[in-house]
Motif scaffolding. Sequence first.
Motif, PDB file in Angstrom:
ATOM      1  N   MET A   1       0.836  -1.189   0.000  1.00 45.85           N
ATOM      2  CA  MET A   1       0.000   0.000   0.000  1.00 45.85           C
ATOM      3  C   MET A   1       0.879   1.250   0.000  1.00 45.85           C
ATOM      4  N   LYS A   2       0.351   2.275  -0.594  1.00 48.31           N
ATOM      5  CA  LYS A   2       1.016   3.575  -0.594  1.00 48.31           C
ATOM      6  C   LYS A   2       0.112   4.565   0.122  1.00 48.31           C
ATOM      7  N   LEU A   3       0.656   5.253   1.122  1.00 45.77           N
ATOM      8  CA  LEU A   3      -0.067   6.267   1.871  1.00 45.77           C
ATOM      9  C   LEU A   3       0.539   7.624   1.577  1.00 45.77           C
ATOM     10  N   THR A   4      -0.295   8.574   1.154  1.00 48.66           N
ATOM     11  CA  THR A   4       0.144   9.940   0.912  1.00 48.66           C
ATOM     12  C   THR A   4      -0.617  10.874   1.840  1.00 48.66           C
ATOM     13  N   VAL A   5       0.109  11.709   2.567  1.00 48.88           N
ATOM     14  CA  VAL A   5      -0.527  12.704   3.427  1.00 48.88           C
ATOM     15  C   VAL A   5      -0.925  13.898   2.569  1.00 48.88           C
ATOM     16  N   VAL A   6      -2.224  14.072   2.381  1.00 51.23           N
ATOM     17  CA  VAL A   6      -2.742  15.208   1.605  1.00 51.23           C
ATOM     18  C   VAL A   6      -2.833  16.444   2.499  1.00 51.23           C
ATOM     19  N   GLY A   7      -3.340  16.248   3.706  1.00 53.03           N
ATOM     20  CA  GLY A   7      -3.443  17.314   4.697  1.00 53.03           C
ATOM     21  C   GLY A   7      -3.390  16.713   6.080  1.00 53.03           C
ATOM     22  N   CYS A   8      -2.835  17.447   7.056  1.00 51.50           N
ATOM     23  CA  CYS A   8      -2.666  16.863   8.385  1.00 51.50           C
ATOM     24  C   CYS A   8      -2.882  17.852   9.515  1.00 51.50           C
ATOM     25  N   SER A   9      -3.299  19.080   9.219  1.00 53.07           N
ATOM     26  CA  SER A   9      -3.521  20.054  10.279  1.00 53.07           C
ATOM     27  C   SER A   9      -4.816  19.742  11.023  1.00 53.07           C
ATOM     28  N   GLY A  10      -4.813  19.988  12.316  1.00 52.80           N
ATOM     29  CA  GLY A  10      -6.005  19.745  13.118  1.00 52.80           C
ATOM     30  C   GLY A  10      -6.807  21.009  13.355  1.00 52.80           C
ATOM     31  N   SER A  11      -8.114  20.884  13.372  1.00 52.89           N
ATOM     32  CA  SER A  11      -9.060  21.955  13.711  1.00 52.89           C
ATOM     33  C   SER A  11      -9.240  22.991  12.604  1.00 52.89           C
ATOM     34  N   PHE A  12      -8.161  23.499  12.026  1.00 50.88           N
ATOM     35  CA  PHE A  12      -8.245  24.428  10.897  1.00 50.88           C
ATOM     36  C   PHE A  12      -6.927  24.369  10.140  1.00 50.88           C
ATOM     37  N   PRO A  13      -6.915  24.758   8.878  1.00 50.93           N
ATOM     38  CA  PRO A  13      -5.669  24.675   8.110  1.00 50.93           C
ATOM     39  C   PRO A  13      -4.579  25.564   8.708  1.00 50.93           C
ATOM     40  N   SER A  14      -3.363  25.078   8.623  1.00 46.09           N
ATOM     41  CA  SER A  14      -2.219  25.892   9.022  1.00 46.09           C
ATOM     42  C   SER A  14      -1.625  26.548   7.775  1.00 46.09           C
ATOM     43  N   ALA A  15      -0.576  27.337   7.952  1.00 46.73           N
ATOM     44  CA  ALA A  15       0.095  27.942   6.807  1.00 46.73           C
ATOM     45  C   ALA A  15       0.788  26.894   5.951  1.00 46.73           C
ATOM     46  N   GLU A  16       1.057  25.719   6.538  1.00 44.81           N
ATOM     47  CA  GLU A  16       1.785  24.670   5.827  1.00 44.81           C
ATOM     48  C   GLU A  16       0.903  23.532   5.342  1.00 44.81           C
ATOM     49  N   SER A  17      -0.313  23.410   5.868  1.00 45.01           N
ATOM     50  CA  SER A  17      -1.082  22.206   5.561  1.00 45.01           C
ATOM     51  C   SER A  17      -2.580  22.435   5.579  1.00 45.01           C
ATOM     52  N   ALA A  18      -3.255  21.724   4.687  1.00 43.49           N
ATOM     53  CA  ALA A  18      -4.710  21.611   4.751  1.00 43.49           C
ATOM     54  C   ALA A  18      -5.080  20.723   5.938  1.00 43.49           C
ATOM     55  N   CYS A  19      -6.350  20.605   6.194  1.00 44.85           N
ATOM     56  CA  CYS A  19      -6.806  19.729   7.272  1.00 44.85           C
ATOM     57  C   CYS A  19      -6.788  18.267   6.821  1.00 44.85           C
ATOM     58  N   SER A  20      -7.209  17.389   7.711  1.00 47.07           N
ATOM     59  CA  SER A  20      -7.022  15.947   7.566  1.00 47.07           C
ATOM     60  C   SER A  20      -7.512  15.381   6.240  1.00 47.07           C
ATOM     61  N   SER A  21      -6.606  14.661   5.575  1.00 44.41           N
ATOM     62  CA  SER A  21      -6.935  13.936   4.352  1.00 44.41           C
ATOM     63  C   SER A  21      -5.744  13.069   3.988  1.00 44.41           C
ATOM     64  N   TYR A  22      -6.012  11.788   3.717  1.00 42.93           N
ATOM     65  CA  TYR A  22      -4.940  10.816   3.497  1.00 42.93           C
ATOM     66  C   TYR A  22      -5.340   9.876   2.364  1.00 42.93           C
ATOM     67  N   LEU A  23      -4.462   9.742   1.387  1.00 44.38           N
ATOM     68  CA  LEU A  23      -4.732   8.928   0.210  1.00 44.38           C
ATOM     69  C   LEU A  23      -4.045   7.574   0.351  1.00 44.38           C
ATOM     70  N   VAL A  24      -4.826   6.507   0.225  1.00 43.83           N
ATOM     71  CA  VAL A  24      -4.309   5.141   0.317  1.00 43.83           C
ATOM     72  C   VAL A  24      -4.518   4.467  -1.037  1.00 43.83           C
ATOM     73  N   GLU A  25      -3.438   3.900  -1.610  1.00 43.38           N
ATOM     74  CA  GLU A  25      -3.502   3.304  -2.935  1.00 43.38           C
ATOM     75  C   GLU A  25      -2.940   1.885  -2.933  1.00 43.38           C
ATOM     76  N   ALA A  26      -3.584   1.020  -3.705  1.00 47.23           N
ATOM     77  CA  ALA A  26      -3.078  -0.336  -3.943  1.00 47.23           C
ATOM     78  C   ALA A  26      -3.818  -0.913  -5.140  1.00 47.23           C
ATOM     79  N   ASP A  27      -3.103  -1.643  -5.984  1.00 47.41           N
ATOM     80  CA  ASP A  27      -3.694  -2.298  -7.152  1.00 47.41           C
ATOM     81  C   ASP A  27      -4.486  -1.324  -8.028  1.00 47.41           C
TER      82      ASP A  27
END
Length: 250
Positions: free
Chosen positions: A1-27
């Motif tokens: 599996m491949k995991l990509t962090v799309v966004g990881c900031s909590g509660s509201f977006p930071s200057a560096e990141s969108a809020c929670s979102s994670y892409l999981v890929e396989a096959d």
Amino acid sequence: MKLTVVGCSGSFPSAESACSSYLVEADGFRLLLDMGNGSLGELQRHIGLYDLDAIFLSHLHADHCIDMCAYFVARFYRHEGGRCGTIPVYGPEGTEKRLSTAYEDVPDERSMSEVFDFRTLKSGTFEIGPFQVRTEKVSHPVESYGIRVEHGGRSLTYSGDTGVCPELGLLAEDTDLFLCEASFTHGKEDIPDLHLNGREAGEFARDGRAGRLVLTHIPPWTDAERNLADARAVYEGPVELAYTGAVYEV
């Protein structure tokens, strides 16, 4: 599996990141875990706008689901190629109503379901594409689910938003990668059934014998380095902070 962090900031977006979102890929299958504030734009850095195969929404707080309203616009009003077909969306009971209310001006009460195939989450085991998944209801003020995703003998666990609860321990047991929220600071906030701190995330990773711990959902006002140090104080395995664009092979 491949995991990509799309966004990881909590509660509201930071200057560096969108809020929670994670892409999981396989096959060739693409599963998105959450779609918080700002994540739809970031997602397009990694895949095409219409390349998702399924979406999992851990709960219905805005920092985990609100960009679904923008994604509805992209799928419902697509000019080239016509309207998109439906895509499975796994979420807590009331997900369709919540998103329709947030968007408010949907053409009619059935519009969301014309592009999203809403499927109500419960604790249990089922399949999403090539993935075997297990979901457990965790401790949060609204109905919230953690998820364990398995493929090819490997596993990753995503906590969603949760306080300390035994269900999270079940999901994290012997997982290869533990993507765990760490919103609070040890010794500063002590609010049950809401969020974890870095030390608590480390304890779950230690007790579950997780192969790797990645701390996520850290709000801009929380000292991420402090949470990282607190996790390392109790967990001897590899631990790091999630960041936008990080990729993990599981």
